[in-house]
Scaffold this motif. Sequence first.
Motif, PDB file in Angstrom:
ATOM      1  N   TRP A  61       0.690  -1.150  -0.025  1.00 12.67           N
ATOM      2  CA  TRP A  61      -0.029  -0.071   0.036  1.00 12.67           C
ATOM      3  C   TRP A  61       0.704   1.441   0.140  1.00 12.67           C
ATOM      4  O   TRP A  61       0.370   2.333  -0.220  1.00 12.67           O
ATOM      5  CB  TRP A  61      -1.027   0.014   1.100  1.00 12.67           C
ATOM      6  N   PHE A  62       2.105   1.259   0.319  1.00 15.07           N
ATOM      7  CA  PHE A  62       2.862   2.266   0.055  1.00 15.07           C
ATOM      8  C   PHE A  62       4.034   2.402  -1.178  1.00 15.07           C
ATOM      9  O   PHE A  62       4.492   3.494  -1.425  1.00 15.07           O
ATOM     10  CB  PHE A  62       3.884   2.493   1.329  1.00 15.07           C
ATOM     11  N   VAL A  63       3.951   1.306  -1.791  1.00 13.55           N
ATOM     12  CA  VAL A  63       4.985   1.290  -3.030  1.00 13.55           C
ATOM     13  C   VAL A  63       4.615   2.245  -4.042  1.00 13.55           C
ATOM     14  O   VAL A  63       5.655   2.901  -4.614  1.00 13.55           O
ATOM     15  CB  VAL A  63       4.713  -0.262  -3.504  1.00 13.55           C
ATOM     16  N   ASP A  64       3.418   2.635  -4.109  1.00 13.11           N
ATOM     17  CA  ASP A  64       3.092   3.638  -5.315  1.00 13.11           C
ATOM     18  C   ASP A  64       3.311   4.989  -4.860  1.00 13.11           C
ATOM     19  O   ASP A  64       2.992   6.151  -5.552  1.00 13.11           O
ATOM     20  CB  ASP A  64       1.488   3.381  -5.698  1.00 13.11           C
ATOM     21  N   ALA A  65       3.758   5.237  -3.803  1.00  7.90           N
ATOM     22  CA  ALA A  65       4.107   6.603  -3.143  1.00  7.90           C
ATOM     23  C   ALA A  65       5.019   7.496  -4.295  1.00  7.90           C
ATOM     24  O   ALA A  65       5.665   7.018  -4.933  1.00  7.90           O
ATOM     25  CB  ALA A  65       4.483   6.689  -1.871  1.00  7.90           C
ATOM     26  N   HIS A  66       4.467   8.575  -4.686  1.00  8.75           N
ATOM     27  CA  HIS A  66       5.132   9.334  -5.678  1.00  8.75           C
ATOM     28  C   HIS A  66       6.528   9.623  -5.364  1.00  8.75           C
ATOM     29  O   HIS A  66       7.473   9.578  -6.304  1.00  8.75           O
ATOM     30  CB  HIS A  66       4.438  10.647  -6.114  1.00  8.75           C
TER      31      HIS A  66
ATOM     32  N   LEU B 145      15.869   6.037   9.778  1.00  9.07           N
ATOM     33  CA  LEU B 145      15.085   5.599  11.129  1.00  9.07           C
ATOM     34  C   LEU B 145      13.754   5.291  10.598  1.00  9.07           C
ATOM     35  O   LEU B 145      12.758   4.779  11.524  1.00  9.07           O
ATOM     36  CB  LEU B 145      15.230   6.586  12.219  1.00  9.07           C
ATOM     37  N   ALA B 146      13.152   5.614   9.464  1.00 11.73           N
ATOM     38  CA  ALA B 146      11.864   5.700   9.078  1.00 11.73           C
ATOM     39  C   ALA B 146      11.815   5.521   7.625  1.00 11.73           C
ATOM     40  O   ALA B 146      12.635   6.223   7.097  1.00 11.73           O
ATOM     41  CB  ALA B 146      10.999   6.535   9.727  1.00 11.73           C
ATOM     42  N   VAL B 147      10.708   5.447   7.031  1.00 13.88           N
ATOM     43  CA  VAL B 147      10.436   5.770   5.551  1.00 13.88           C
ATOM     44  C   VAL B 147       9.102   6.713   5.574  1.00 13.88           C
ATOM     45  O   VAL B 147       7.994   6.073   6.009  1.00 13.88           O
ATOM     46  CB  VAL B 147      10.230   4.601   4.455  1.00 13.88           C
ATOM     47  N   THR B 148       9.061   7.811   5.074  1.00  7.47           N
ATOM     48  CA  THR B 148       8.044   8.563   4.983  1.00  7.47           C
ATOM     49  C   THR B 148       7.793   8.799   3.434  1.00  7.47           C
ATOM     50  O   THR B 148       8.508   8.702   2.706  1.00  7.47           O
ATOM     51  CB  THR B 148       7.944  10.008   5.571  1.00  7.47           C
ATOM     52  N   GLY B 149       6.596   9.186   3.118  1.00  6.69           N
ATOM     53  CA  GLY B 149       6.294   9.550   1.580  1.00  6.69           C
ATOM     54  C   GLY B 149       5.077  10.499   1.521  1.00  6.69           C
ATOM     55  O   GLY B 149       4.238  10.472   2.504  1.00  6.69           O
ATOM     56  N   PHE B 150       4.853  10.847   0.318  1.00  4.62           N
ATOM     57  CA  PHE B 150       3.818  11.551  -0.249  1.00  4.62           C
ATOM     58  C   PHE B 150       3.344  11.505  -1.514  1.00  4.62           C
ATOM     59  O   PHE B 150       4.402  11.387  -2.396  1.00  4.62           O
ATOM     60  CB  PHE B 150       3.705  13.123   0.475  1.00  4.62           C
TER      61      PHE B 150
ATOM     62  N   GLY C 139      -1.655  12.966  -0.103  1.00  4.54           N
ATOM     63  CA  GLY C 139      -1.677  11.888   0.976  1.00  4.54           C
ATOM     64  C   GLY C 139      -0.127  11.794   1.533  1.00  4.54           C
ATOM     65  O   GLY C 139       0.779  11.926   0.691  1.00  4.54           O
ATOM     66  N   ALA C 140       0.008  11.322   2.694  1.00  5.01           N
ATOM     67  CA  ALA C 140       1.335  10.996   3.125  1.00  5.01           C
ATOM     68  C   ALA C 140       1.034   9.804   4.354  1.00  5.01           C
ATOM     69  O   ALA C 140       0.100   9.297   4.731  1.00  5.01           O
ATOM     70  CB  ALA C 140       1.658  12.270   4.204  1.00  5.01           C
ATOM     71  N   PHE C 141       2.303   9.323   4.531  1.00  5.23           N
ATOM     72  CA  PHE C 141       2.508   8.403   5.300  1.00  5.23           C
ATOM     73  C   PHE C 141       3.843   8.172   6.002  1.00  5.23           C
ATOM     74  O   PHE C 141       4.814   8.946   5.598  1.00  5.23           O
ATOM     75  CB  PHE C 141       2.428   7.038   4.691  1.00  5.23           C
ATOM     76  N   VAL C 142       3.971   7.276   7.168  1.00  6.80           N
ATOM     77  CA  VAL C 142       5.235   7.222   7.833  1.00  6.80           C
ATOM     78  C   VAL C 142       5.041   5.711   8.170  1.00  6.80           C
ATOM     79  O   VAL C 142       4.193   5.367   8.525  1.00  6.80           O
ATOM     80  CB  VAL C 142       5.674   7.826   9.031  1.00  6.80           C
TER      81      VAL C 142
ATOM     82  N   GLN D 258       5.743  14.234  11.112  1.00  7.34           N
ATOM     83  CA  GLN D 258       4.316  15.054  11.434  1.00  7.34           C
ATOM     84  C   GLN D 258       4.428  16.282  10.482  1.00  7.34           C
ATOM     85  O   GLN D 258       3.212  16.681   9.994  1.00  7.34           O
ATOM     86  CB  GLN D 258       4.007  15.376  12.996  1.00  7.34           C
ATOM     87  N   THR D 259       5.284  16.857  10.379  1.00 12.34           N
ATOM     88  CA  THR D 259       5.656  18.116   9.484  1.00 12.34           C
ATOM     89  C   THR D 259       5.374  17.798   8.127  1.00 12.34           C
ATOM     90  O   THR D 259       4.570  18.413   7.567  1.00 12.34           O
ATOM     91  CB  THR D 259       6.602  18.890   9.578  1.00 12.34           C
ATOM     92  N   ALA D 260       5.816  16.611   7.804  1.00 13.17           N
ATOM     93  CA  ALA D 260       5.489  16.043   6.270  1.00 13.17           C
ATOM     94  C   ALA D 260       4.200  15.778   6.213  1.00 13.17           C
ATOM     95  O   ALA D 260       3.464  15.900   5.238  1.00 13.17           O
ATOM     96  CB  ALA D 260       6.139  14.811   6.075  1.00 13.17           C
ATOM     97  N   TYR D 261       3.443  14.993   7.068  1.00 14.26           N
ATOM     98  CA  TYR D 261       2.168  15.051   7.010  1.00 14.26           C
ATOM     99  C   TYR D 261       1.051  16.338   6.798  1.00 14.26           C
ATOM    100  O   TYR D 261       0.473  16.314   6.000  1.00 14.26           O
ATOM    101  CB  TYR D 261       1.436  14.170   8.276  1.00 14.26           C
TER     102      TYR D 261
END
Length: 385
Positions: A280-285, A358-363, A332-335, A320-323
Amino acid sequence: MRLRRCAHLLVEPRDTLSFDLALVAAGGSGVRHATELVARAPHLRDDVVLSPAEVATVFAVSSSQWQALDELERIHPPPVLEALREKALLVVEGTHAAARDERVRDTHWRAPAAAMHYSSRWQGVDTEAALQSLPEDALRDHLGAAPPPVRERTPPTGRVPLPQARATALDGLLDRRVTCRNFDRTRSLSLADFSSVLYRVYGARALTEYAPGVHLLKKGVPSAGGLHPTEAYLLVQRVDGVPTGLYHYHPVDHALEPLRALDAAEAATLARRFVAAQAWFVDAHVMVMPTSRFGRTFWKYRNHPKAYRALILDVGHLSQTAYLAATELGLGAFVTAAINEVDIEEAFGLDPLEEGPLAVTGFGPRGPERHEIEFDPLNAVWPAP
Ligand SMILES: Cc1cc2nc3c(=O)[nH]c(=O)nc-3n(C[C@H](O)[C@H](O)[C@H](O)COP(=O)(O)O)c2cc1C
């Protein structure tokens, strides 16, 4: 030849259970129990299994003083010393292992923090496969009731009601902040939105010389000691005018540093690997890997019990700032913390002694339909079913 014990070493007794029919035939339960002594040291790539004799010997050798091998052989069994040398837990002066270990020392890691960081990195983990092997109701059936959502310290009558918060635009933004698991594969992200989110999360709003040789960045997010040790490494899949590939973001120049061009299939493979196969995260732009530069924070907070925690907290603020930056633009955004750190390090050519994700984020833009679950009980993003 002179040796010493490596700087940091965690030995974890790891229990394994297996089934043995022979034990049943002998009148037992059939369950065989074994304990492995697994060692993890930051300068080594992999875990190492030790014998009880090796554990006893490795901790009897100094980690601060170099000692001659023949001197050590008078006290400890030579075959055990040799095994520990081969496993590079006793490092030999002048070798590659000793040089890597020296860098661990120079970085000023606190020992339990180093153990925590280097023992929690994944490589090639596929969480989708793990999920599929779980029965549908495993969570509910095996874990039982969760602790209550709220900790109540007084009866309702003892509570002091507070005035209703005055609704502002921030409330609407917070309501619409819903972790996105439905990115739109058919659309690309505009360059303007891509650039805005990066600037608001990672961009430097000022650069100052705080003391001779000590430069501090001012950003829109707080950072422990004002050090901003978190780098932004990017996997760009679909952004107008930005070729698919791996990049590093330069926060002062507000510019991309191209690291590797990728075709669409290669990018999708890496995206899947980075997030441990969470489809569900793979298609993040865009995926942004917030990556801590240990030396920057530990330069100030040397061997400090809170320094690693500060790195993690910094990443939470960035996330959170990215969200919020993405949500404000209707994106949309995720972590996720379920990531393959080692695969990310390898893809970007990072030395894990120097920096670590330490994480992966995306949007990116959300798709028109909800195929994957999103937690939107307010129906702020998706219409009520
Ligand atoms: C530290 C952290 C780790 C997370 N890891 C995952 C993850 O591995 N997979 C995932 O789908 N969501 C992950 N999430 C998102 C949460 O599942 C999500 O925040 C939660 O379900 C509440 O939904 P909301 O963000 O829409 O309010 C993570 C969130 C945080 C803060």
